[in-house]
Design a protein around this motif. Structure first.
Motif, PDB file in Angstrom:
ATOM      1  N   SER A  84       8.356  12.702  -8.223  1.00 49.45           N
ATOM      2  CA  SER A  84       8.034  13.471  -6.872  1.00 49.45           C
ATOM      3  C   SER A  84       7.456  12.671  -6.063  1.00 49.45           C
ATOM      4  CB  SER A  84       7.040  14.521  -7.486  1.00 49.45           C
ATOM      5  OG  SER A  84       6.123  14.222  -7.918  1.00 49.45           O
ATOM      6  N   ARG A  85       6.853  11.239  -6.230  1.00 49.43           N
ATOM      7  CA  ARG A  85       6.821  10.372  -5.352  1.00 49.43           C
ATOM      8  C   ARG A  85       6.911   9.085  -5.992  1.00 49.43           C
ATOM      9  NH1 ARG A  85       2.001   7.723  -6.258  1.00 49.43           N
ATOM     10  NH2 ARG A  85       0.752   8.140  -8.172  1.00 49.43           N
ATOM     11  N   PRO A  86       7.077   7.898  -5.026  1.00 51.48           N
ATOM     12  CA  PRO A  86       7.292   6.620  -5.618  1.00 51.48           C
ATOM     13  C   PRO A  86       6.529   6.022  -6.863  1.00 51.48           C
ATOM     14  CG  PRO A  86       7.295   6.647  -3.015  1.00 51.48           C
ATOM     15  CD  PRO A  86       6.472   8.039  -3.646  1.00 51.48           C
ATOM     16  N   PRO A  87       7.208   5.571  -7.717  1.00 50.84           N
ATOM     17  CA  PRO A  87       6.206   5.145  -8.878  1.00 50.84           C
ATOM     18  C   PRO A  87       5.538   3.930  -8.651  1.00 50.84           C
ATOM     19  CG  PRO A  87       8.502   5.360  -9.420  1.00 50.84           C
ATOM     20  CD  PRO A  87       8.502   5.702  -8.241  1.00 50.84           C
ATOM     21  N   ARG A 110       8.094  -0.630 -13.685  1.00 54.61           N
ATOM     22  CA  ARG A 110       9.258  -1.530 -13.331  1.00 54.61           C
ATOM     23  C   ARG A 110      10.213  -1.029 -14.434  1.00 54.61           C
ATOM     24  NH1 ARG A 110       6.019  -5.263 -10.773  1.00 54.61           N
ATOM     25  NH2 ARG A 110       5.821  -6.471 -12.523  1.00 54.61           N
ATOM     26  N   LYS A 111       9.768  -1.432 -15.431  1.00 49.34           N
ATOM     27  CA  LYS A 111      10.682  -1.115 -16.810  1.00 49.34           C
ATOM     28  C   LYS A 111      10.964   0.345 -16.852  1.00 49.34           C
ATOM     29  CE  LYS A 111      10.696  -2.274 -21.568  1.00 49.34           C
ATOM     30  NZ  LYS A 111      10.245  -2.640 -22.754  1.00 49.34           N
ATOM     31  N   GLN A 112      10.334   1.129 -16.635  1.00 44.00           N
ATOM     32  CA  GLN A 112      10.598   2.826 -16.765  1.00 44.00           C
ATOM     33  C   GLN A 112      11.679   3.201 -15.543  1.00 44.00           C
ATOM     34  OE1 GLN A 112       9.660   4.952 -19.203  1.00 44.00           O
ATOM     35  NE2 GLN A 112      11.284   5.917 -18.079  1.00 44.00           N
ATOM     36  N   ILE A 113      11.531   2.317 -14.369  1.00 43.22           N
ATOM     37  CA  ILE A 113      12.453   2.702 -13.283  1.00 43.22           C
ATOM     38  C   ILE A 113      13.808   1.968 -13.658  1.00 43.22           C
ATOM     39  CG2 ILE A 113      12.980   2.114 -10.781  1.00 43.22           C
ATOM     40  CD1 ILE A 113      10.012   2.124 -10.332  1.00 43.22           C
ATOM     41  N   ASN A 157       3.991  16.227   5.644  1.00 44.04           N
ATOM     42  CA  ASN A 157       4.495  15.155   6.780  1.00 44.04           C
ATOM     43  C   ASN A 157       3.461  14.231   7.055  1.00 44.04           C
ATOM     44  OD1 ASN A 157       7.159  15.968   7.046  1.00 44.04           O
ATOM     45  ND2 ASN A 157       6.444  17.917   7.703  1.00 44.04           N
ATOM     46  N   ARG A 158       2.638  13.680   6.231  1.00 42.52           N
ATOM     47  CA  ARG A 158       1.749  12.495   6.506  1.00 42.52           C
ATOM     48  C   ARG A 158       2.387  11.354   6.898  1.00 42.52           C
ATOM     49  NH1 ARG A 158      -1.842  11.129   1.809  1.00 42.52           N
ATOM     50  NH2 ARG A 158       0.204  11.453   0.638  1.00 42.52           N
ATOM     51  N   VAL A 159       1.868  10.455   7.745  1.00 44.65           N
ATOM     52  CA  VAL A 159       2.556   9.420   8.268  1.00 44.65           C
ATOM     53  C   VAL A 159       2.779   8.231   6.940  1.00 44.65           C
ATOM     54  CG1 VAL A 159       2.624   7.334   9.605  1.00 44.65           C
ATOM     55  CG2 VAL A 159       1.709   9.353  10.528  1.00 44.65           C
ATOM     56  N   ARG A 160       3.832   7.952   6.891  1.00 45.77           N
ATOM     57  CA  ARG A 160       4.305   6.849   5.722  1.00 45.77           C
ATOM     58  C   ARG A 160       4.950   5.678   6.133  1.00 45.77           C
ATOM     59  NH1 ARG A 160       3.811  12.042   3.633  1.00 45.77           N
ATOM     60  NH2 ARG A 160       2.824  12.022   1.583  1.00 45.77           N
ATOM     61  N   ASP A 161       4.902   4.692   5.542  1.00 45.18           N
ATOM     62  CA  ASP A 161       5.684   3.386   6.049  1.00 45.18           C
ATOM     63  C   ASP A 161       6.877   2.962   4.892  1.00 45.18           C
ATOM     64  OD1 ASP A 161       6.195   0.840   6.669  1.00 45.18           O
ATOM     65  OD2 ASP A 161       4.328  -0.048   6.546  1.00 45.18           O
ATOM     66  N   THR A 162       7.931   3.077   5.699  1.00 43.97           N
ATOM     67  CA  THR A 162       9.351   2.519   4.613  1.00 43.97           C
ATOM     68  C   THR A 162       9.059   1.299   3.695  1.00 43.97           C
ATOM     69  OG1 THR A 162      10.516   1.624   6.495  1.00 43.97           O
ATOM     70  CG2 THR A 162      10.735   3.857   6.140  1.00 43.97           C
ATOM     71  N   ASP A 163       8.273   0.604   4.405  1.00 45.99           N
ATOM     72  CA  ASP A 163       8.041  -0.723   3.592  1.00 45.99           C
ATOM     73  C   ASP A 163       7.569  -0.554   2.266  1.00 45.99           C
ATOM     74  OD1 ASP A 163       8.930  -2.006   5.848  1.00 45.99           O
ATOM     75  OD2 ASP A 163       6.930  -2.856   6.533  1.00 45.99           O
ATOM     76  N   ASN A 164       6.602   0.405   2.163  1.00 41.31           N
ATOM     77  CA  ASN A 164       6.020   0.694   0.686  1.00 41.31           C
ATOM     78  C   ASN A 164       6.964   1.051  -0.336  1.00 41.31           C
ATOM     79  OD1 ASN A 164       3.405  -0.037   1.660  1.00 41.31           O
ATOM     80  ND2 ASN A 164       3.107   1.784   2.665  1.00 41.31           N
ATOM     81  N   LEU A 165       8.030   1.489   0.116  1.00 38.58           N
ATOM     82  CA  LEU A 165       9.064   1.933  -0.885  1.00 38.58           C
ATOM     83  C   LEU A 165      10.072   0.679  -1.426  1.00 38.58           C
ATOM     84  CD1 LEU A 165      10.457   5.009   1.198  1.00 38.58           C
ATOM     85  CD2 LEU A 165       9.069   5.055  -0.887  1.00 38.58           C
ATOM     86  N   TRP A 166       9.973  -0.376  -0.918  1.00 37.62           N
ATOM     87  CA  TRP A 166      10.637  -1.447  -1.479  1.00 37.62           C
ATOM     88  C   TRP A 166      10.257  -1.685  -2.756  1.00 37.62           C
ATOM     89  CZ3 TRP A 166      15.113  -3.166   0.542  1.00 37.62           C
ATOM     90  CH2 TRP A 166      15.393  -3.095   1.753  1.00 37.62           C
ATOM     91  N   ALA A 167       9.157  -1.618  -3.300  1.00 38.48           N
ATOM     92  CA  ALA A 167       8.631  -1.896  -4.649  1.00 38.48           C
ATOM     93  C   ALA A 167       9.150  -0.977  -5.600  1.00 38.48           C
ATOM     94  CB  ALA A 167       6.955  -1.778  -4.533  1.00 38.48           C
ATOM     95  N   THR A 168       9.627   0.306  -5.206  1.00 37.12           N
ATOM     96  CA  THR A 168      10.261   1.228  -6.064  1.00 37.12           C
ATOM     97  C   THR A 168      11.930   0.893  -5.986  1.00 37.12           C
ATOM     98  OG1 THR A 168       8.870   2.868  -5.921  1.00 37.12           O
ATOM     99  CG2 THR A 168      10.864   3.727  -6.485  1.00 37.12           C
ATOM    100  N   PRO A 195      20.054  -1.553   2.287  1.00 38.92           N
ATOM    101  CA  PRO A 195      19.241  -1.173   3.624  1.00 38.92           C
ATOM    102  C   PRO A 195      17.830  -0.239   3.540  1.00 38.92           C
ATOM    103  CG  PRO A 195      21.323   0.297   3.163  1.00 38.92           C
ATOM    104  CD  PRO A 195      20.949  -0.598   2.061  1.00 38.92           C
ATOM    105  N   GLU A 196      17.275  -0.447   4.747  1.00 35.07           N
ATOM    106  CA  GLU A 196      15.735   0.078   4.518  1.00 35.07           C
ATOM    107  C   GLU A 196      15.904   1.436   3.992  1.00 35.07           C
ATOM    108  OE1 GLU A 196      12.041   0.704   7.689  1.00 35.07           O
ATOM    109  OE2 GLU A 196      13.908  -0.020   8.309  1.00 35.07           O
ATOM    110  N   PRO A 197      14.899   1.888   3.109  1.00 35.04           N
ATOM    111  CA  PRO A 197      14.702   2.943   2.658  1.00 35.04           C
ATOM    112  C   PRO A 197      14.457   4.194   3.756  1.00 35.04           C
ATOM    113  CG  PRO A 197      13.401   1.600   1.325  1.00 35.04           C
ATOM    114  CD  PRO A 197      13.919   0.918   2.755  1.00 35.04           C
ATOM    115  N   ILE A 198      14.861   5.329   3.704  1.00 35.88           N
ATOM    116  CA  ILE A 198      14.617   6.522   4.435  1.00 35.88           C
ATOM    117  C   ILE A 198      13.522   7.555   3.932  1.00 35.88           C
ATOM    118  CG2 ILE A 198      16.120   8.547   5.774  1.00 35.88           C
ATOM    119  CD1 ILE A 198      18.680   6.902   5.372  1.00 35.88           C
TER     120      ILE A 198
END
Length: 154
Positions: free
Chosen positions: A11-14, A34-37, A68-79, A123-126
């Motif tokens: 429900s949110r990025p691990p 990372r192993k679980q993903i 709808n808080r402000v979020r940064d797509t850069d943080n999704l790269w770890a997932t 591509p960059e996450p959405i």
């Protein structure tokens, strides 16, 4: 071109690029995540009967947060990174030439050889708008070329 959507069981990025834990415990926790993903994506790819050995795949991570808080797509790269690694061939267990220590096997589905640009585009996450009353969700959108399609285009 072929496509598939893999709904991820989160429900949110691990993992996030903001995860800054430097303790030994934090390092192990990130490795477990990372192993679980990888495990989850391999299982979902098998359930979806995704092909193996394709020429190229594009992997797009989508995230619909719960608010709808402000979020940064850069943080999704770890997932995204371990999810992409899961779609590769993986690695067998072995011994590091440099350290002479055992290196564990890494799970891989085998959709493509490697996650380098030759085989995979990332591509960059959405980040989508939240839907009021709905929990957050993540999914991967995959598009690929079959080897037969590539041979026919030459």
């Amino acid at each position: 071109m072929n496509s598939a959507i893999l709904p991820l069981p989160y429900s949110r990025p691990p993992l996030s690029m903001k995860d800054s834990g430097v303790s030994r415990g934090a390092t192990f926790a990130k490795a477990r995540a990372r192993k679980q993903i990888r495990k989850d994506v391999c299982r979902l790819a098998a359930i979806a009967f995704l092909p193996r050995g394709v020429d190229h795949v594009t992997v797009q991570l989508h995230y619909r947060p719960r608010d709808n808080r402000v979020r940064d797509t850069d943080n999704l790269w770890a997932t995204l990174k371990p999810a992409c690694d899961a779609l590769t061939v993986g690695k067998t267990a072995g011994v590091s030439r440099r350290t002479k220590r055992a290196v564990p096997a890494q799970l891989g589905y085998g959709m493509v050889q490697d996650d380098s640009p030759r085989w995979m585009a990332k591509p960059e996450p959405i980040i989508h708008e939240a839907v009021q009353g709905e929990p957050g969700s993540l999914w991967l959108e995959l598009t690929w070329r079959d080897p037969a399609e590539s041979a026919g285009s030459e």
